[in-house]
Scaffold this motif. Structure first.
Motif, PDB file in Angstrom:
ATOM      1  N   ARG A  53       0.826  -1.218   0.000  1.00  0.00           N
ATOM      2  CA  ARG A  53       0.000   0.000   0.000  1.00  0.00           C
ATOM      3  C   ARG A  53       0.853   1.259   0.000  1.00  0.00           C
ATOM      4  NH1 ARG A  53      -4.130  -1.181   4.609  1.00  0.00           N
ATOM      5  NH2 ARG A  53      -3.493   0.879   5.244  1.00  0.00           N
ATOM      6  N   MET A  54       2.028   1.180   0.606  1.00  0.00           N
ATOM      7  CA  MET A  54       2.914   2.337   0.703  1.00  0.00           C
ATOM      8  C   MET A  54       3.864   2.429  -0.499  1.00  0.00           C
ATOM      9  SD  MET A  54       3.740   1.917   4.745  1.00  0.00           S
ATOM     10  CE  MET A  54       4.722   3.399   4.956  1.00  0.00           C
ATOM     11  N   ASN A  55       3.770   1.463  -1.431  1.00  0.00           N
ATOM     12  CA  ASN A  55       4.615   1.416  -2.622  1.00  0.00           C
ATOM     13  C   ASN A  55       6.111   1.393  -2.290  1.00  0.00           C
ATOM     14  OD1 ASN A  55       2.425   1.472  -4.497  1.00  0.00           O
ATOM     15  ND2 ASN A  55       2.190   3.644  -4.004  1.00  0.00           N
ATOM     16  N   ILE A  56       6.480   0.554  -1.333  1.00  0.00           N
ATOM     17  CA  ILE A  56       7.886   0.374  -0.966  1.00  0.00           C
ATOM     18  C   ILE A  56       8.357  -0.883  -1.697  1.00  0.00           C
ATOM     19  CG2 ILE A  56       9.507   0.230   0.952  1.00  0.00           C
ATOM     20  CD1 ILE A  56       7.245   1.053   2.843  1.00  0.00           C
ATOM     21  N   ASP A  57       8.612  -0.763  -2.997  1.00  0.00           N
ATOM     22  CA  ASP A  57       8.803  -1.933  -3.849  1.00  0.00           C
ATOM     23  C   ASP A  57      10.055  -2.763  -3.588  1.00  0.00           C
ATOM     24  OD1 ASP A  57       6.395  -1.485  -5.048  1.00  0.00           O
ATOM     25  OD2 ASP A  57       7.219  -0.600  -6.868  1.00  0.00           O
ATOM     26  N   ALA A  58      11.228  -2.161  -3.499  1.00  0.00           N
ATOM     27  CA  ALA A  58      12.452  -2.963  -3.342  1.00  0.00           C
ATOM     28  C   ALA A  58      12.440  -3.752  -2.021  1.00  0.00           C
ATOM     29  CB  ALA A  58      13.691  -2.096  -3.461  1.00  0.00           C
ATOM     30  N   PRO A  59      12.160  -3.106  -0.887  1.00  0.00           N
ATOM     31  CA  PRO A  59      12.075  -3.884   0.349  1.00  0.00           C
ATOM     32  C   PRO A  59      10.903  -4.876   0.328  1.00  0.00           C
ATOM     33  CG  PRO A  59      12.420  -1.574   0.859  1.00  0.00           C
ATOM     34  CD  PRO A  59      12.127  -1.671  -0.613  1.00  0.00           C
ATOM     35  N   LEU A  60       9.834  -4.536  -0.387  1.00  0.00           N
ATOM     36  CA  LEU A  60       8.687  -5.448  -0.479  1.00  0.00           C
ATOM     37  C   LEU A  60       9.095  -6.728  -1.197  1.00  0.00           C
ATOM     38  CD1 LEU A  60       5.744  -6.276  -0.173  1.00  0.00           C
ATOM     39  CD2 LEU A  60       5.221  -4.900  -2.202  1.00  0.00           C
ATOM     40  N   ALA A  61       9.911  -6.627  -2.229  1.00  0.00           N
ATOM     41  CA  ALA A  61      10.351  -7.826  -2.949  1.00  0.00           C
ATOM     42  C   ALA A  61      11.113  -8.759  -2.008  1.00  0.00           C
ATOM     43  CB  ALA A  61      11.219  -7.436  -4.147  1.00  0.00           C
ATOM     44  N   ALA A  62      11.993  -8.207  -1.192  1.00  0.00           N
ATOM     45  CA  ALA A  62      12.745  -9.030  -0.233  1.00  0.00           C
ATOM     46  C   ALA A  62      11.811  -9.634   0.815  1.00  0.00           C
ATOM     47  CB  ALA A  62      13.831  -8.193   0.437  1.00  0.00           C
ATOM     48  N   ALA A  63      10.848  -8.843   1.280  1.00  0.00           N
ATOM     49  CA  ALA A  63       9.903  -9.331   2.291  1.00  0.00           C
ATOM     50  C   ALA A  63       9.010 -10.426   1.714  1.00  0.00           C
ATOM     51  CB  ALA A  63       9.060  -8.172   2.830  1.00  0.00           C
ATOM     52  N   LEU A  64       8.573 -10.274   0.466  1.00  0.00           N
ATOM     53  CA  LEU A  64       7.744 -11.310  -0.160  1.00  0.00           C
ATOM     54  C   LEU A  64       8.520 -12.613  -0.301  1.00  0.00           C
ATOM     55  CD1 LEU A  64       5.770  -9.348  -2.905  1.00  0.00           C
ATOM     56  CD2 LEU A  64       4.821 -10.511  -0.895  1.00  0.00           C
ATOM     57  N   THR A  65       9.801 -12.524  -0.632  1.00  0.00           N
ATOM     58  CA  THR A  65      10.626 -13.733  -0.734  1.00  0.00           C
ATOM     59  C   THR A  65      10.685 -14.431   0.619  1.00  0.00           C
ATOM     60  OG1 THR A  65      11.929 -12.755  -2.520  1.00  0.00           O
ATOM     61  CG2 THR A  65      12.913 -14.600  -1.336  1.00  0.00           C
ATOM     62  N   LYS A  66      10.853 -13.662   1.675  1.00  0.00           N
ATOM     63  CA  LYS A  66      10.892 -14.216   3.040  1.00  0.00           C
ATOM     64  C   LYS A  66       9.536 -14.841   3.403  1.00  0.00           C
ATOM     65  CE  LYS A  66      11.910 -12.149   7.553  1.00  0.00           C
ATOM     66  NZ  LYS A  66      12.436 -10.918   8.154  1.00  0.00           N
ATOM     67  N   LEU A  67       8.446 -14.153   3.046  1.00  0.00           N
ATOM     68  CA  LEU A  67       7.100 -14.663   3.323  1.00  0.00           C
ATOM     69  C   LEU A  67       6.845 -15.962   2.550  1.00  0.00           C
ATOM     70  CD1 LEU A  67       4.291 -14.382   4.610  1.00  0.00           C
ATOM     71  CD2 LEU A  67       3.670 -12.888   2.687  1.00  0.00           C
ATOM     72  N   ILE A  68       7.264 -16.005   1.303  1.00  0.00           N
ATOM     73  CA  ILE A  68       7.095 -17.207   0.483  1.00  0.00           C
ATOM     74  C   ILE A  68       7.824 -18.380   1.129  1.00  0.00           C
ATOM     75  CG2 ILE A  68       7.755 -18.269  -1.718  1.00  0.00           C
ATOM     76  CD1 ILE A  68       7.212 -15.447  -2.988  1.00  0.00           C
ATOM     77  N   ASP A  69       9.051 -18.156   1.599  1.00  0.00           N
ATOM     78  CA  ASP A  69       9.804 -19.217   2.269  1.00  0.00           C
ATOM     79  C   ASP A  69       9.070 -19.701   3.518  1.00  0.00           C
ATOM     80  OD1 ASP A  69      11.849 -19.320   0.394  1.00  0.00           O
ATOM     81  OD2 ASP A  69      13.161 -17.971   1.522  1.00  0.00           O
ATOM     82  N   MET A  70       8.499 -18.773   4.290  1.00  0.00           N
ATOM     83  CA  MET A  70       7.738 -19.145   5.487  1.00  0.00           C
ATOM     84  C   MET A  70       6.527 -19.992   5.106  1.00  0.00           C
ATOM     85  SD  MET A  70       7.894 -15.533   7.613  1.00  0.00           S
ATOM     86  CE  MET A  70       6.908 -16.060   9.024  1.00  0.00           C
ATOM     87  N   GLN A  71       5.822 -19.570   4.050  1.00  0.00           N
ATOM     88  CA  GLN A  71       4.631 -20.301   3.622  1.00  0.00           C
ATOM     89  C   GLN A  71       4.989 -21.693   3.115  1.00  0.00           C
ATOM     90  OE1 GLN A  71       3.190 -17.231   0.948  1.00  0.00           O
ATOM     91  NE2 GLN A  71       1.475 -16.782   2.324  1.00  0.00           N
ATOM     92  N   MET A  72       6.054 -21.809   2.358  1.00  0.00           N
ATOM     93  CA  MET A  72       6.443 -23.133   1.855  1.00  0.00           C
ATOM     94  C   MET A  72       6.879 -24.031   3.003  1.00  0.00           C
ATOM     95  SD  MET A  72       8.113 -22.549  -1.931  1.00  0.00           S
ATOM     96  CE  MET A  72       9.569 -21.751  -1.372  1.00  0.00           C
TER      97      MET A  72
END
Length: 182
Positions: A53-72
């Protein structure tokens, strides 16, 4: 306990950011929250939604990768595939995407896998090429090593006890600092 306090804090933060109070301090706070080794999947997902929502794209990409690893790690492969779609929308050339895609092979429906492959720019021939059976032994070993998350914990990522304790209460420090502008 601490998790309930953190959830309440995230709710207030979401409310303030939704009301247009997303200044530089809020951006820095959300980035710091995402960088902490922490929380349940649900809490971390809320942080990634805030970043989106805040359009923080570069850190969001790293956070999504971390979230994906948690979900898997929790066996939530369809949710991980959905987050990989989000990651591809933000950064289709993210090098982690290929690793994630390969880990999802066989754990999600083939049509979803093929859509993700195309979204990441792989053709049908490329999809075969990223298969571990077509890699050399050293390359397959490196892929396998890179694909194993090292969580250093016995708790499940979805259990309340999974909340990692940052050194000297840095999460509590961030929450106290944030109260100033909430």
């Amino acid at each position: 306990g601490d998790q309930e306090a953190f959830e309440g804090f995230l709710q207030r933060l979401e409310g303030n950011i939704g009301a247009g109070h997303a200044g530089k301090e809020a951006t820095m706070l959300v980035e710091k929250l995402a960088a902490l080794p922490h929380t349940t999947i649900e809490s971390f997902e809320r942080i990634t939604r805030l970043m989106d929502r805040m359009n923080i794209d570069a850190p969001l990409a790293a956070a999504l990768t971390k979230l994906i690893d948690m979900q898997m790690a929790a066996g939530k492969f369809l949710e991980a595939a959905d987050k990989l779609e989000n990651l591809a929308a933000i950064d289709p050339y993210n090098p982690e995407s290929t690793r994630v895609l390969e880990k999802l092979r066989g754990s999600i429906p083939a049509d979803k896998f093929n859509v993700l492959s195309r979204r990441l720019g792989f053709s049908g021939a490329d999809q075969e090429a990223i298969s571990p059976t077509n890699l050399t032994a050293p390359a397959a070993s490196a892929l396998a090593q890179a694909a194993v998350p090292d969580l250093h914990t016995q708790a499940s990522p979805t259990s309340p006890s999974f909340v990692a304790q940052p050194a000297t209460g840095s999460l509590k420090d961030l929450m106290l600092q944030a109260e100033i502008f909430l």
